[in-house]
Design an enzyme around this catalytic site. Structure first.
Site, PDB file in Angstrom:
ATOM      1  N   LYS A 165       0.767  -1.190   0.215  1.00 18.25           N
ATOM      2  CA  LYS A 165       0.075   0.161  -0.139  1.00 18.25           C
ATOM      3  C   LYS A 165       0.935   1.251   0.082  1.00 18.25           C
ATOM      4  CE  LYS A 165      -4.499   1.104   2.469  1.00 18.25           C
ATOM      5  NZ  LYS A 165      -4.963   0.956   3.500  1.00 18.25           N
TER       6      LYS A 165
HETATM    7  C1  E4P Z   1      -8.373   1.130   3.974  1.00 20.03           C
HETATM    8  O1  E4P Z   1      -7.571   0.867   3.124  1.00 20.03           O
HETATM    9  C2  E4P Z   1      -8.414   2.466   4.559  1.00 20.03           C
HETATM   10  O2  E4P Z   1      -7.268   2.897   5.220  1.00 20.03           O
HETATM   11  C3  E4P Z   1      -9.682   2.726   5.482  1.00 20.03           C
HETATM   12  O3  E4P Z   1     -10.766   2.303   4.891  1.00 20.03           O
HETATM   13  C4  E4P Z   1      -9.821   4.051   6.075  1.00 20.03           C
HETATM   14  O4  E4P Z   1     -10.881   4.139   6.593  1.00 20.03           O
HETATM   15  P1  E4P Z   1     -11.273   5.342   7.884  1.00 20.03           P
HETATM   16  O5  E4P Z   1     -11.342   6.472   6.804  1.00 20.03           O
HETATM   17  O6  E4P Z   1     -12.435   4.898   8.261  1.00 20.03           O
HETATM   18  O7  E4P Z   1      -9.988   5.781   8.774  1.00 20.03           O
END
Ligand code: E4P
Length: 240
Positions: free
Chosen positions: A107
């Site tokens: 990522k």
């Molecule tokens: C997933 O890859 C993201 O990091 C995550 O969905 C972020 O979610 P949030 O905005 O609720 O922290």
């Protein structure tokens, strides 16, 4: 407004694309908690896992050990995020993470350095998930850099009084217009409606927190109907 945007032409094109590629919507779970992942696995509900540094912090264990443990119990892709923010650092960390297991997806943040790292890691056959996407143009750049997944953050866009789901729709149209292979991974999902609308607007994947995923099951008529069946089974002294 959304209905207008989803013109008939786009719907038809999307359907044709879907038939051709036989793509099915996938559910990833957005957590670094191995217990929650195991429970969802028992119900066959998930196709992969996403994590981020905030979720790792919440889990309170060694990052690489957590990712290794998650990969062992997950057949599909598992996103693990680099912490470097410079190109070279991201490439080095991406290679280390990719060695943990064959289903690790690296990522990377949606920055210039992140896109350069995306291109370099993609060229080495490493899967990537470009994260923190808040605009269609950012998503277009990630697709051009060869990202395996692009993660638009729906909830965080809604948080600032803008329509997060519109981004899913725009990305779907852009990716299909040019037949990019990048998959749209709807992220920052907060509610069952986000899941439903991600499916309607053609996201390839929705990454969903465990509580929201289980929440999809809830319907008062299911609860009411089951209570009645249990009561009647008891009254009729049904035995199996
Ligand atoms: C997933 O890859 C993201 O990091 C995550 O969905 C972020 O979610 P949030 O905005 O609720 O922290």
């Amino acid at each position: 407004m959304r209905q207008k945007q989803l013109s008939l032409g786009n719907v038809q094109r999307l359907r044709a694309f879907r038939r051709k590629e036989e793509i099915k919507m996938k559910f990833f779970v957005d957590t670094a908690d191995i217990g929650e992942i195991n429970e969802l696995n028992t119900a066959g509900l998930i196709d992969g896992v996403t994590t981020n540094p905030s979720l790792i912090k919440k889990a309170g264990r060694d990052f690489k050990e957590i990712i290794a443990d998650i990969c062992k119990v997950t057949e599909g892709d598992v996103s693990a995020e680099v912490i470097a923010i410079d190109q070279q650092g991201m490439i080095e960390q991406g290679k280390i993470l990719a060695k943990i297991a064959s289903n690790v997806v690296v990522k990377l943040p949606l920055t210039g350095d992140g896109l350069k790292a995306c291109r370099a890691l993609t060229a080495e056959g490493i899967k990537t998930n470009v994260t923190l996407c808040f605009s269609a143009n950012q998503g277009l750049l990630a697709a051009k850099a060869g990202a395996t997944y692009i993660s638009p953050f729906i909830g965080r866009i809604d948080d600032i009084h803008t329509d997060g789901m519109e981004l899913i729709h725009h990305l779907r149209v852009i990716i299909d217009n040019y037949d990019f292979k990048t998959q749209i991974l709807a992220a920052s999902i907060r509610t069952p409606l986000h899941v439903r609308d991600s499916a309607i607007f053609g996201a390839d994947v929705a990454t969903v927190p465990p509580a929201v995923l289980w929440g999809l099951l809830n319907h008062p008529l299911t609860t009411k109907g089951l209570d009645q069946f249990v009561e009647d089974a008891k009254a009729a002294d049904i035995k199996i």
